[in-house]
Design a protein around this motif. Structure first.
Motif, short mmCIF file in Angstrom:
data_model
loop_
_atom_site.label_atom_id
_atom_site.label_comp_id
_atom_site.label_asym_id
_atom_site.label_seq_id
_atom_site.Cartn_x
_atom_site.Cartn_y
_atom_site.Cartn_z
N LEU A 1 0.84 -1.21 0.00
CA LEU A 1 0.00 0.00 0.00
C LEU A 1 0.87 1.26 0.00
O LEU A 1 0.57 2.22 -0.72
CB LEU A 1 -0.96 -0.02 1.20
CG LEU A 1 -1.93 1.16 1.34
CD1 LEU A 1 -2.71 1.41 0.04
CD2 LEU A 1 -2.90 0.93 2.50
N ALA A 2 1.96 1.25 0.76
CA ALA A 2 2.88 2.41 0.78
C ALA A 2 3.40 2.69 -0.63
O ALA A 2 3.52 3.85 -1.05
CB ALA A 2 4.03 2.16 1.75
N GLU A 3 3.69 1.64 -1.37
CA GLU A 3 4.20 1.80 -2.74
C GLU A 3 3.14 2.44 -3.63
O GLU A 3 3.44 3.36 -4.41
CB GLU A 3 4.62 0.43 -3.28
CG GLU A 3 5.54 0.52 -4.45
CD GLU A 3 6.26 -0.82 -4.72
OE1 GLU A 3 6.18 -1.75 -3.87
OE2 GLU A 3 6.86 -0.92 -5.80
N ALA A 4 1.91 1.95 -3.51
CA ALA A 4 0.80 2.53 -4.29
C ALA A 4 0.60 4.00 -3.92
O ALA A 4 0.38 4.85 -4.79
CB ALA A 4 -0.48 1.74 -4.05
N ILE A 5 0.69 4.32 -2.64
CA ILE A 5 0.53 5.70 -2.17
C ILE A 5 1.63 6.59 -2.75
O ILE A 5 1.36 7.68 -3.26
CB ILE A 5 0.52 5.75 -0.63
CG1 ILE A 5 -0.76 5.11 -0.08
CG2 ILE A 5 0.67 7.19 -0.12
CD1 ILE A 5 -0.77 4.88 1.43
N GLU A 6 2.86 6.10 -2.72
CA GLU A 6 3.98 6.87 -3.28
C GLU A 6 3.76 7.21 -4.75
O GLU A 6 4.00 8.34 -5.18
CB GLU A 6 5.28 6.07 -3.15
CG GLU A 6 5.87 6.07 -1.76
CD GLU A 6 6.40 7.44 -1.33
OE1 GLU A 6 6.94 8.18 -2.17
OE2 GLU A 6 6.25 7.78 -0.15
N THR A 7 3.29 6.22 -5.52
CA THR A 7 3.04 6.44 -6.95
C THR A 7 2.00 7.53 -7.15
O THR A 7 2.15 8.42 -7.99
CB THR A 7 2.57 5.12 -7.61
OG1 THR A 7 3.53 4.11 -7.33
CG2 THR A 7 2.41 5.26 -9.11
N ILE A 8 0.93 7.48 -6.37
CA ILE A 8 -0.15 8.47 -6.48
C ILE A 8 0.36 9.85 -6.08
O ILE A 8 0.15 10.84 -6.78
CB ILE A 8 -1.36 8.05 -5.62
CG1 ILE A 8 -2.03 6.82 -6.23
CG2 ILE A 8 -2.34 9.21 -5.46
CD1 ILE A 8 -3.01 6.13 -5.31
N VAL A 9 1.05 9.92 -4.96
CA VAL A 9 1.49 11.22 -4.43
C VAL A 9 2.49 11.88 -5.38
O VAL A 9 2.43 13.09 -5.61
CB VAL A 9 2.08 11.05 -3.01
CG1 VAL A 9 2.81 12.30 -2.58
CG2 VAL A 9 0.97 10.71 -2.02
N GLU A 10 3.37 11.09 -5.96
CA GLU A 10 4.35 11.66 -6.91
C GLU A 10 3.66 12.33 -8.09
O GLU A 10 4.14 13.33 -8.61
CB GLU A 10 5.28 10.56 -7.44
CG GLU A 10 6.45 10.31 -6.51
CD GLU A 10 7.14 8.99 -6.79
OE1 GLU A 10 7.12 8.53 -7.95
OE2 GLU A 10 7.68 8.39 -5.83
N GLN A 11 2.51 11.75 -8.50
CA GLN A 11 1.77 12.33 -9.63
C GLN A 11 0.99 13.59 -9.24
O GLN A 11 0.68 14.41 -10.08
CB GLN A 11 0.82 11.29 -10.22
CG GLN A 11 1.55 10.17 -10.95
CD GLN A 11 0.68 8.95 -11.18
OE1 GLN A 11 -0.50 8.93 -10.83
NE2 GLN A 11 1.25 7.90 -11.74
N GLU A 12 0.63 13.69 -7.96
CA GLU A 12 -0.28 14.77 -7.52
C GLU A 12 0.45 15.95 -6.89
O GLU A 12 -0.04 17.07 -6.94
CB GLU A 12 -1.29 14.24 -6.47
CG GLU A 12 -2.22 13.17 -6.98
CD GLU A 12 -3.52 13.74 -7.51
OE1 GLU A 12 -3.76 14.94 -7.37
OE2 GLU A 12 -4.30 12.97 -8.09
N GLU A 13 1.58 15.68 -6.28
CA GLU A 13 2.23 16.71 -5.46
C GLU A 13 2.71 17.89 -6.28
O GLU A 13 3.12 17.72 -7.42
CB GLU A 13 3.41 16.10 -4.70
CG GLU A 13 3.21 16.12 -3.19
CD GLU A 13 4.35 15.42 -2.45
OE1 GLU A 13 4.38 15.49 -1.22
OE2 GLU A 13 5.20 14.79 -3.10
#
Lengths: 96, 96
Positions: free
Chosen positions: A84-96
């Motif tokens: 889940l942390a990996e999935a979160i990182e992928t999402i956050v990198e795209q949004e931040e």
């Protein structure tokens, strides 16, 4: 799903610089431009959580999102949390 | 927007049985069927927050949503918090 040892967790965290291990869970804090961007990331993360059937303990204040991950049934951090942390990182990198 | 007195807040809270006043903010906890229902309510609340330009301090764990409201600029609870609490109540009643 077995609980990981402190050594395993710390080794895995080398690949997750945003995350820290304490209180039997892994924790990260992310900052966005504003509330809308933050909640957009939360929505995308929510879909991942449902897909993985694994849910965070998370808080939001305006543009800041704080997330803690642990696996209740295992009494600590497992590979599910890192997935889940990996999935979160992928999402956050795209949004931040 | 003026900070309300303890007496004013407690008088207003009579109409908000889900909410409590402590630590200079008003707080409520809502329980839903599951994560999806909880996050759906959060999404609807997020739109209200943007519309009112007023944002909560909130946390979620699976089906439980915890919300704290206060007005940072006023250093306490104002009518803005009660306006948002009212919007949250309307949404939660429809989703719970």
């Amino acid at each position: 799903m077995n609980r990981l040892s402190k050594e395993d967790i710390e080794a895995k965290l080398l690949r997750f610089p945003d995350w820290e291990y304490f209180d039997n869970a892994i924790h990260a804090e992310f900052e966005f431009e504003n509330f809308k961007d933050c909640f957009s990331a939360m929505s995308r993360i929510a879909f991942e959580c449902e897909a993985l059937n694994h849910h965070p303990n998370w808080s939001n204040v305006y543009n800041v999102l704080t997330i803690s991950l642990s696996t209740h049934d295992a009494g600590g951090v497992t590979n599910k949390d890192f997935k889940l942390a990996e999935a979160i990182e992928t999402i956050v990198e795209q949004e931040e």
